[in-house]
Design an enzyme around this catalytic site. Structure first.
Site, PDB file in Angstrom:
ATOM      1  CB  ALA A 125      13.710   5.486  13.596  1.00 17.90           C
ATOM      2  CE  LYS A 126      11.476   6.658   8.323  1.00 16.48           C
ATOM      3  NZ  LYS A 126      11.670   5.561   7.370  1.00 16.48           N
ATOM      4  CB  SER A 183      11.471  10.983   6.999  1.00 19.90           C
ATOM      5  OG  SER A 183      10.570  12.065   7.180  1.00 19.90           O
ATOM      6  CG  ASN A 218       8.084   1.722   1.207  1.00 21.44           C
ATOM      7  OD1 ASN A 218       7.944   2.936   1.109  1.00 21.44           O
ATOM      8  ND2 ASN A 218       7.055   0.914   1.470  1.00 21.44           N
ATOM      9  CB  SER A 248      -0.915   0.014   1.239  1.00 17.50           C
ATOM     10  OG  SER A 248      -0.149   0.090   2.429  1.00 17.50           O
ATOM     11  CG  ASP A 297       5.990  -8.070  12.125  1.00 17.63           C
ATOM     12  OD1 ASP A 297       6.603  -7.021  11.820  1.00 17.63           O
ATOM     13  OD2 ASP A 297       5.480  -8.257  13.246  1.00 17.63           O
ATOM     14  CE1 TYR A 315       8.633   7.511  10.368  1.00 15.21           C
ATOM     15  CE2 TYR A 315       8.969   9.892  10.296  1.00 15.21           C
ATOM     16  CZ  TYR A 315       8.748   8.694   9.646  1.00 15.21           C
ATOM     17  OH  TYR A 315       8.654   8.664   8.275  1.00 15.21           O
TER      18      TYR A 315
END
Length: 254
Positions: free
Chosen positions: A161-162, A145, A93, A20, A66, A158
């Protein structure tokens, strides 16, 4: 219309989180390059794979996995190798930008977020590199990101992590470049997906963000396909250890 990259024709490609959002567009993009595409997702994506087969003439291999389960992730990648041969391209991704105020983050949430947004990218890259050595090289495209540069008061794990993905990308590029394995990353800006609209994006917020871009239109998932294909192809043969920003030229308002 996407550019054609002849070296991607027949190339075994593996995409995490391909069922998705941006991932689904990446699956389609590589199929239209005539690549042999396998992808994993935690959600049953059989219907999507069937539809892609009908629309492109080549059904991608869907593998239920997963990505936070390292054993399951590597097993899926090895199943893809059995079906298509050693990987030429990995696209990391899969991600989840679930938000929480910093004071409310507990250890379980932190570990989950880092596992999904950083740890699994490393172990997918590790398995990909082992396969790529069998063919004399390959290309890994990680997804970071611009959040890691902008911060975000309710996105601490987040963002961490990025930022880690960006640093990891540079380190792995140094580690494996001599073996013909190129590692780069893409750092998207605010991409308007269905999930983002459902959970986070408001019309007012989107208008404000787009107003800070040099290209004043919302970024669509399709806008990430071209840069990914470029980094996955030999058109970018001397590009390594880079984080390519795809954010419409976003600047922070003073």
């Amino acid at each position: 219309m996407q550019a054609k990259y002849p070296d991607l024709s027949g190339a075994p490609v593996f995409i995490t989180g391909g069922g998705s959002g941006i991932g689904a567009l990446l699956v389609e993009g590589f199929l239209r390059q005539n690549a042999r595409v396998a992808f994993c997702d935690i959600v049953d994506s059989t219907e999507f794979a069937d539809r892609m087969g009908e629309e492109t003439g080549a059904r991608p291999l869907f593998l239920d996995a997963d990505v936070t389960d390292t054993g399951a992730l590597k097993a899926a990648m090895r199943n893809a190798e059995e079906a298509h041969g050693p990987l030429a391209v990995l696209v990391n991704n899969a991600a989840n930008d679930q938000r929480a105020e910093a004071d409310e983050v507990d250890e379980a949430f932190w570990d989950w977020s880092l596992s999904l947004n950083l740890k699994q990218q490393f172990f997918a890259a590790q398995e990909a590199a082992a396969q790529m050595r069998k063919r004399g090289g390959g290309r890994i495209v990680n997804y970071s990101s611009i959040a890691h540069a902008l911060g975000g008061a309710n996105m601490t794990s987040y963002v961490a992590a990025k930022a880690g993905v960006a640093g990891m990308t540079r380190s792995l590029a140094r580690a494996w470049g001599k073996e013909g394995i190129r590692v780069n990353a893409i750092a998207p800006g605010l991409v308007v997906t269905e999930r983002q609209r459902e959970l986070w994006i408001t019309e007012e917020g989107l208008k404000s963000h787009v107003g800070g871009q040099a290209i004043p239109r919302p970024i669509a998932p399709e806008d990430l396909v071209g840069p990914t294909l470029f980094l996955a192809s030999e058109a970018s043969a001397m590009i390594a250890a880079q984080v390519i920003v795809v954010d419409g030229g976003y600047v922070i308002h003073a």
